[in-house]
Design a protein around this motif. Structure first.
Motif, PDB file in Angstrom:
ATOM      1  N   TYR A 126       9.630  92.785  93.865  1.00 43.39           N
ATOM      2  CA  TYR A 126      10.635  93.178  92.875  1.00 43.39           C
ATOM      3  C   TYR A 126      11.758  92.137  92.816  1.00 43.39           C
ATOM      4  O   TYR A 126      12.205  91.764  91.728  1.00 43.39           O
ATOM      5  N   ASN A 134      16.217  86.277  85.863  1.00 45.92           N
ATOM      6  CA  ASN A 134      17.631  85.944  85.642  1.00 45.92           C
ATOM      7  C   ASN A 134      17.870  84.434  85.679  1.00 45.92           C
ATOM      8  O   ASN A 134      18.672  83.913  84.897  1.00 45.92           O
ATOM      9  N   ALA A 164      -0.822  87.096  86.182  1.00 43.87           N
ATOM     10  CA  ALA A 164      -0.386  88.499  86.244  1.00 43.87           C
ATOM     11  C   ALA A 164       1.027  88.600  86.801  1.00 43.87           C
ATOM     12  O   ALA A 164       1.825  89.438  86.360  1.00 43.87           O
ATOM     13  N   ALA A 167       3.405  87.595  84.161  1.00 40.90           N
ATOM     14  CA  ALA A 167       3.529  88.584  83.082  1.00 40.90           C
ATOM     15  C   ALA A 167       4.747  89.489  83.282  1.00 40.90           C
ATOM     16  O   ALA A 167       5.421  89.856  82.315  1.00 40.90           O
ATOM     17  N   SER A 168       5.032  89.837  84.524  1.00 41.56           N
ATOM     18  CA  SER A 168       6.178  90.728  84.771  1.00 41.56           C
ATOM     19  C   SER A 168       7.499  90.001  84.520  1.00 41.56           C
ATOM     20  O   SER A 168       8.475  90.606  84.066  1.00 41.56           O
ATOM     21  N   ALA A 171       7.851  89.681  80.812  1.00 43.58           N
ATOM     22  CA  ALA A 171       8.213  90.993  80.254  1.00 43.58           C
ATOM     23  C   ALA A 171       9.728  91.182  80.321  1.00 43.58           C
ATOM     24  O   ALA A 171      10.325  91.800  79.435  1.00 43.58           O
ATOM     25  N   CYS A 172      10.352  90.655  81.354  1.00 40.72           N
ATOM     26  CA  CYS A 172      11.821  90.764  81.498  1.00 40.72           C
ATOM     27  C   CYS A 172      12.568  89.797  80.585  1.00 40.72           C
ATOM     28  O   CYS A 172      13.584  90.155  79.991  1.00 40.72           O
TER      29      CYS A 172
ATOM     30  N   ARG B 120      10.272 102.758  88.786  1.00 39.43           N
ATOM     31  CA  ARG B 120      11.054 101.570  89.122  1.00 39.43           C
ATOM     32  C   ARG B 120      11.107 101.476  90.638  1.00 39.43           C
ATOM     33  O   ARG B 120      11.926 102.083  91.298  1.00 39.43           O
ATOM     34  N   ARG B 122      11.614  99.452  93.894  1.00 38.98           N
ATOM     35  CA  ARG B 122      12.236  98.239  94.458  1.00 38.98           C
ATOM     36  C   ARG B 122      11.393  97.631  95.574  1.00 38.98           C
ATOM     37  O   ARG B 122      11.682  96.528  96.028  1.00 38.98           O
ATOM     38  N   PHE B 124       8.250  97.172  95.073  1.00 35.17           N
ATOM     39  CA  PHE B 124       7.105  96.641  94.311  1.00 35.17           C
ATOM     40  C   PHE B 124       6.731  95.248  94.831  1.00 35.17           C
ATOM     41  O   PHE B 124       7.605  94.407  95.039  1.00 35.17           O
ATOM     42  N   ARG B 149      11.622  97.508  79.917  1.00 37.25           N
ATOM     43  CA  ARG B 149      11.284  96.319  80.705  1.00 37.25           C
ATOM     44  C   ARG B 149      12.465  95.845  81.540  1.00 37.25           C
ATOM     45  O   ARG B 149      12.284  95.227  82.583  1.00 37.25           O
ATOM     46  N   THR B 150      13.661  96.089  81.058  1.00 40.64           N
ATOM     47  CA  THR B 150      14.875  95.711  81.794  1.00 40.64           C
ATOM     48  C   THR B 150      15.959  96.718  81.461  1.00 40.64           C
ATOM     49  O   THR B 150      15.852  97.472  80.497  1.00 40.64           O
ATOM     50  N   THR B 157      23.608  89.883  83.688  1.00 42.43           N
ATOM     51  CA  THR B 157      22.253  89.726  84.226  1.00 42.43           C
ATOM     52  C   THR B 157      21.380  90.894  83.767  1.00 42.43           C
ATOM     53  O   THR B 157      21.876  91.857  83.187  1.00 42.43           O
ATOM     54  N   ILE B 158      20.083  90.780  84.026  1.00 45.26           N
ATOM     55  CA  ILE B 158      19.177  91.881  83.731  1.00 45.26           C
ATOM     56  C   ILE B 158      18.577  92.417  85.037  1.00 45.26           C
ATOM     57  O   ILE B 158      18.497  91.711  86.035  1.00 45.26           O
ATOM     58  N   VAL B 159      18.187  93.671  84.973  1.00 41.34           N
ATOM     59  CA  VAL B 159      17.563  94.350  86.112  1.00 41.34           C
ATOM     60  C   VAL B 159      16.142  94.743  85.682  1.00 41.34           C
ATOM     61  O   VAL B 159      15.991  95.429  84.665  1.00 41.34           O
ATOM     62  N   PRO B 160      15.122  94.296  86.404  1.00 45.00           N
ATOM     63  CA  PRO B 160      13.747  94.652  86.004  1.00 45.00           C
ATOM     64  C   PRO B 160      13.521  96.157  86.042  1.00 45.00           C
ATOM     65  O   PRO B 160      13.994  96.839  86.952  1.00 45.00           O
ATOM     66  N   GLU B 161      12.802  96.630  85.044  1.00 42.26           N
ATOM     67  CA  GLU B 161      12.537  98.061  84.924  1.00 42.26           C
ATOM     68  C   GLU B 161      11.027  98.330  84.974  1.00 42.26           C
ATOM     69  O   GLU B 161      10.225  97.394  84.944  1.00 42.26           O
ATOM     70  N   GLY B 163       8.707  99.092  82.942  1.00 41.65           N
ATOM     71  CA  GLY B 163       7.789  98.441  81.998  1.00 41.65           C
ATOM     72  C   GLY B 163       7.406  97.030  82.419  1.00 41.65           C
ATOM     73  O   GLY B 163       6.282  96.586  82.163  1.00 41.65           O
ATOM     74  N   ALA B 164       8.324  96.322  83.067  1.00 40.04           N
ATOM     75  CA  ALA B 164       8.025  94.959  83.528  1.00 40.04           C
ATOM     76  C   ALA B 164       7.076  94.991  84.720  1.00 40.04           C
ATOM     77  O   ALA B 164       6.192  94.134  84.841  1.00 40.04           O
ATOM     78  N   LEU B 165       7.243  95.984  85.587  1.00 44.48           N
ATOM     79  CA  LEU B 165       6.345  96.112  86.738  1.00 44.48           C
ATOM     80  C   LEU B 165       4.939  96.471  86.248  1.00 44.48           C
ATOM     81  O   LEU B 165       3.938  95.903  86.696  1.00 44.48           O
ATOM     82  N   ALA B 167       3.667  95.707  83.490  1.00 43.30           N
ATOM     83  CA  ALA B 167       3.066  94.577  82.760  1.00 43.30           C
ATOM     84  C   ALA B 167       2.141  93.759  83.656  1.00 43.30           C
ATOM     85  O   ALA B 167       1.088  93.287  83.210  1.00 43.30           O
ATOM     86  N   SER B 168       2.509  93.598  84.918  1.00 42.92           N
ATOM     87  CA  SER B 168       1.670  92.791  85.812  1.00 42.92           C
ATOM     88  C   SER B 168       0.372  93.524  86.145  1.00 42.92           C
ATOM     89  O   SER B 168      -0.676  92.899  86.312  1.00 42.92           O
TER      90      SER B 168
END
Lengths: 228, 228
Positions: A126, A134, A164, A167-168, A171-172, B120, B122, B124, B149-150, B157-161, B163-165, B167-168
Motif C-alpha cells: 500500500y 504522489n 499489474a 496498474a494500481s 489507477a491513482c 481499503r 493498508r 495490501f 481510486r483515491t 497529495t492523494i491517498v490510494p483507495e 478501487g486502485a487496489l 485495479a492490480s
C-alpha cells in the motif's frame, strides 16, 4: 527439431521458451544448439539481474553467461541512467536491481525522486502505491520495466507481474505519460541485437508469447518463431 | 446557508462534505441543523466501522451516532452475509471490518474462500494481489467495497483507495464478473434511506463528488446537492 536457415543469430525469450517453473524445457538444449552459439537471451524479467539469471541457469544445466542476457529490469535502469545521468530514482524493485542502478550512477532514494521505476517488487505494498503515485503527480517520471501483468506459476496459478503492480499506481494518478521498457518495446530487442552483433532481418526471435515476443520482434524487424 | 424545502430527510456524504483532513468543515454544523435531525451518513469508507467513525466524529465535535452511519465496507459485508450466509471470506481489509464480518456469521479465512472482498487495506501487498487473483481465478466471487481510486490527502497529495487496489487484482485476472458495493451503486443509498425511513423523491443527498454522490443519488431517485 527446427533448422534455422538464412539467419546469423537468435534471440531467445526465457520463461516458457527455454525454462518453465524453474526447470529447463525439453527442447532448450536443441534450440541453443540450432543457434550455433550465436544467441542472446532477451527476457522481460524485472526482478533478477543477468548475473542472478546466469546462476539460476547454471543450476538447471543451461550454462549461459550473463553477458548474453538482456533483462527488462536492467535495460530500464540503463535507459534511465543514459537519459538522466545521476538522477534521483525511487525503485519498486528487488534489492539486486537497486544495487545495479547504483553501479549505473543513479542515486537511489525515496526523497523527491526525479524518476519512479516499477519492477516486479515482492515487497510491493500500500505504501509503495501511495508513495509512487504522489511522486509521479509531483512531477517524477514514471518508468515501468515491462507491461506483463502475470506470468504462469505452478499448478496453473498465476504470478503477478510488473504490469499489474503498475496498474494500481496508474489507477491513482489517472492517465499520465510514462515509459514502458521491455518487450514488445524495441529497446530491449535492440540491446539483444547489439549483443549478437547481427542485423534485424537476419536475426530470429524465438519466444512463446505472440503479444510480447512476436509483436516486438515484428516491430524491431526481426523474424519470429513461436514455440511452447 | 441552504434551506431544504420539500424534503423529509437528508443523506450526507462524509469526506469533503462534513469533514476533511480530520477536521469538521465550516458548514458541517449548519448542514446537520438544516436537516432538522432527519439525516444519515452514507460514506464510501471501506476501512472503518461505523463505531470507529462515531468515535472519530465525536473527537472533532460532530457527535453522530453509529446507528446513523452507512459505510461501503460494512454494507459490502452485510450483502455478502445476506447472499451467502456463513460463506468463507478472504478479506483485504482492516481488522475491524474482519471482526464485523465474523459478527455477520461469515467465516474469515485465507483457505479456499468462496468470496474475496477488497477494501481499503493498508496492509495490501504483493502477496494480497497474488492470493486474491488466484482465488478469483479458482472460482471465488470478487467483491469490491467501493470504486474510488483515491481520496484527497494532506497538502494536495492523494491517498490510494479501494478501487486502485482492486485495479492490480483485475489486471491479473483479466475481465471477470465482480460486484462493487458503494456509491454510485444503489445498495448503499437504499441502506441510508432505510435509516431515515424516507421516500427517495423526498430525500436529499448532499455530497462533494458528482461521480459517486451525484450519479448514485440520481440512479436511486434522490435529489442531490453538491457542496464543497
Amino acid at each position: 527439431m527446427h533448422e534455422f536457415h538464412g539467419i546469423d543469430a537468435t534471440l531467445f525469450d526465457l520463461d516458457g521458451t527455454l525454462v518453465s517453473g524453474g526447470i529447463a524445457l525439453p527442447w532448450a538444449h536443441q534450440l541453443i544448439e540450432a543457434s550455433k552459439g550465436h544467441f542472446a537471451i532477451v527476457t522481460n524479467d524485472a526482478e533478477h539481474t543477468s548475473a542472478e539469471i546466469e546462476c539460476l541457469m547454471q543450476m538447471i544445466g543451461l550454462p549461459i553467461k550473463q553477458e548474453r542476457i538482456v533483462t527488462a529490469g536492467m535495460e530500464a535502469i540503463r535507459q534511465v541512467a543514459e537519459d538522466m545521468p545521476g538522477a534521483k530514482i525511487a525503485m519498486a524493485t528487488s534489492r539486486s536491481l537497486q544495487a545495479y542502478a547504483r553501479t549505473c550512477g543513479l542515486y537511489v532514494t525515496d526523497a523527491g525522486p526525479d524518476v519512479v521505476l516499477i519492477g516486479r517488487d515482492r515487497q510491493f505494498s500500500y505504501d509503495t502505491i501511495r508513495f509512487s503515485a504522489n511522486a509521479v503527480l509531483a512531477g517524477a517520471k514514471l518508468v515501468i520495466c515491462n507491461p506483463d501483468r502475470t506470468h504462469p506459476g505452478p499448478n496453473g496459478t498465476i504470478v503477478p507481474e510488473t504490469g499489474a503492480l503498475a496498474a494500481s499506481i496508474l489507477a491513482c494518478t489517472g492517465p499520465v505519460e510514462h515509459r514502458v521498457i521491455g518487450k514488445p518495446q524495441p529497446e530491449i530487442f535492440l540491446a539483444g541485437l547489439k549483443l549478437v552483433d547481427s542485423a534485424p532481418s537476419r536475426t530470429l526471435m524465438v519466444g512463446d508469447n505472440p503479444e510480447t515476443d512476436g509483436k516486438g520482434a515484428e516491430r524491431a524487424g526481426l523474424r519470429f518463431l513461436k514455440i511452447g
